[in-house]
Design a protein around this motif. Structure first.
Motif, mmCIF file in Angstrom:
data_model
loop_
_atom_site.group_PDB
_atom_site.id
_atom_site.type_symbol
_atom_site.label_atom_id
_atom_site.label_comp_id
_atom_site.label_asym_id
_atom_site.label_seq_id
_atom_site.Cartn_x
_atom_site.Cartn_y
_atom_site.Cartn_z
ATOM 1 N N GLU A 5 0.855 -1.191 0.000
ATOM 2 C CA GLU A 5 0.000 0.000 0.000
ATOM 3 C C GLU A 5 0.887 1.235 0.000
ATOM 4 O O GLU A 5 1.812 1.353 0.804
ATOM 5 C CB GLU A 5 -0.907 0.006 1.228
ATOM 6 C CG GLU A 5 -1.874 1.167 1.234
ATOM 7 C CD GLU A 5 -2.836 1.120 2.410
ATOM 8 O OE1 GLU A 5 -3.983 1.540 2.210
ATOM 9 O OE2 GLU A 5 -2.436 0.664 3.496
ATOM 10 N N LYS A 6 0.616 2.139 -0.922
ATOM 11 C CA LYS A 6 1.347 3.402 -1.036
ATOM 12 C C LYS A 6 0.345 4.548 -0.958
ATOM 13 O O LYS A 6 -0.846 4.373 -1.218
ATOM 14 C CB LYS A 6 2.107 3.481 -2.370
ATOM 15 C CG LYS A 6 3.118 2.376 -2.573
ATOM 16 C CD LYS A 6 4.279 2.513 -1.638
ATOM 17 C CE LYS A 6 5.298 1.417 -1.912
ATOM 18 N NZ LYS A 6 6.465 1.523 -1.080
ATOM 19 N N PHE A 7 0.842 5.714 -0.632
ATOM 20 C CA PHE A 7 -0.007 6.898 -0.498
ATOM 21 C C PHE A 7 0.509 7.975 -1.439
ATOM 22 O O PHE A 7 1.705 8.259 -1.464
ATOM 23 C CB PHE A 7 -0.002 7.388 0.952
ATOM 24 C CG PHE A 7 -0.471 6.324 1.905
ATOM 25 C CD1 PHE A 7 -1.821 6.133 2.120
ATOM 26 C CD2 PHE A 7 0.433 5.497 2.534
ATOM 27 C CE1 PHE A 7 -2.263 5.135 2.967
ATOM 28 C CE2 PHE A 7 0.003 4.494 3.392
ATOM 29 C CZ PHE A 7 -1.355 4.315 3.607
ATOM 30 N N ALA A 26 4.443 11.626 -3.460
ATOM 31 C CA ALA A 26 4.332 10.483 -2.553
ATOM 32 C C ALA A 26 4.217 10.975 -1.117
ATOM 33 O O ALA A 26 4.705 12.050 -0.774
ATOM 34 C CB ALA A 26 5.558 9.589 -2.702
ATOM 35 N N ALA A 27 3.565 10.185 -0.298
ATOM 36 C CA ALA A 27 3.456 10.473 1.133
ATOM 37 C C ALA A 27 3.771 9.186 1.895
ATOM 38 O O ALA A 27 3.630 8.086 1.360
ATOM 39 C CB ALA A 27 2.057 10.961 1.477
ATOM 40 N N SER A 28 4.202 9.333 3.139
ATOM 41 C CA SER A 28 4.616 8.167 3.917
ATOM 42 C C SER A 28 3.452 7.409 4.550
ATOM 43 O O SER A 28 3.561 6.226 4.838
ATOM 44 C CB SER A 28 5.612 8.582 4.999
ATOM 45 O OG SER A 28 5.047 9.587 5.821
ATOM 46 N N TYR A 50 -4.709 9.750 -2.186
ATOM 47 C CA TYR A 50 -5.136 8.388 -2.482
ATOM 48 C C TYR A 50 -4.287 7.367 -1.746
ATOM 49 O O TYR A 50 -3.097 7.589 -1.491
ATOM 50 C CB TYR A 50 -4.971 8.065 -3.978
ATOM 51 C CG TYR A 50 -5.801 8.885 -4.902
ATOM 52 C CD1 TYR A 50 -7.088 8.487 -5.243
ATOM 53 C CD2 TYR A 50 -5.302 10.051 -5.470
ATOM 54 C CE1 TYR A 50 -7.852 9.230 -6.127
ATOM 55 C CE2 TYR A 50 -6.066 10.805 -6.342
ATOM 56 C CZ TYR A 50 -7.338 10.389 -6.669
ATOM 57 O OH TYR A 50 -8.089 11.127 -7.539
ATOM 58 N N SER A 51 -4.887 6.233 -1.499
ATOM 59 C CA SER A 51 -4.192 5.023 -1.094
ATOM 60 C C SER A 51 -4.263 4.108 -2.311
ATOM 61 O O SER A 51 -5.338 3.931 -2.884
ATOM 62 C CB SER A 51 -4.918 4.398 0.095
ATOM 63 O OG SER A 51 -4.476 3.084 0.290
ATOM 64 N N VAL A 52 -3.133 3.556 -2.721
ATOM 65 C CA VAL A 52 -3.121 2.666 -3.888
ATOM 66 C C VAL A 52 -2.362 1.391 -3.561
ATOM 67 O O VAL A 52 -1.464 1.384 -2.726
ATOM 68 C CB VAL A 52 -2.490 3.335 -5.137
ATOM 69 C CG1 VAL A 52 -3.305 4.506 -5.614
ATOM 70 C CG2 VAL A 52 -1.056 3.755 -4.891
ATOM 71 N N GLN A 53 -2.744 0.326 -4.224
ATOM 72 C CA GLN A 53 -2.025 -0.934 -4.114
ATOM 73 C C GLN A 53 -1.040 -0.990 -5.275
ATOM 74 O O GLN A 53 -1.413 -0.771 -6.421
ATOM 75 C CB GLN A 53 -3.004 -2.111 -4.190
ATOM 76 C CG GLN A 53 -3.970 -2.172 -3.030
ATOM 77 C CD GLN A 53 -3.264 -2.427 -1.710
ATOM 78 O OE1 GLN A 53 -2.378 -3.275 -1.617
ATOM 79 N NE2 GLN A 53 -3.657 -1.686 -0.692
#
Length: 78
Positions: A5-7, A26-28, A50-53
């Motif tokens: 999961e990335k933000f 990008a965010a942590s 957003y949260s993305v896979q």
């Protein structure tokens, strides 16, 4: 296939009357993504966190989920 999961934060601007995404940041974590998006909101026609896979092998992103949004945004899943 390994997923993580990335933000991300995407500002949106109008180009020839269409709402298009700008440069991704990008965010942590989710809280950081929302904080960045809120700070950017006044400078763009829209902004969303957003949260993305992410598939760590191919780099493909899928399943975007809006954490926070303001203004006009485009569908990035399309």
């Amino acid at each position: 296939m390994s997923r993580a999961e990335k933000f991300i934060v995407l500002p949106f601007k109008k180009v020839r009357g269409n709402v298009v995404p700008g440069e991704m940041r990008a965010a942590s974590n989710a809280a950081s993504a929302e904080k960045i998006a809120r700070a950017m909101a006044e400078r763009f026609v829209g902004v969303a966190a957003y949260s993305v896979q992410v598939d760590m092998e191919s780099g493909d992103m899928s399943d975007p989920k809006v954490i926070w949004q303001s203004g006009e945004i485009a569908d990035i899943a399309a």
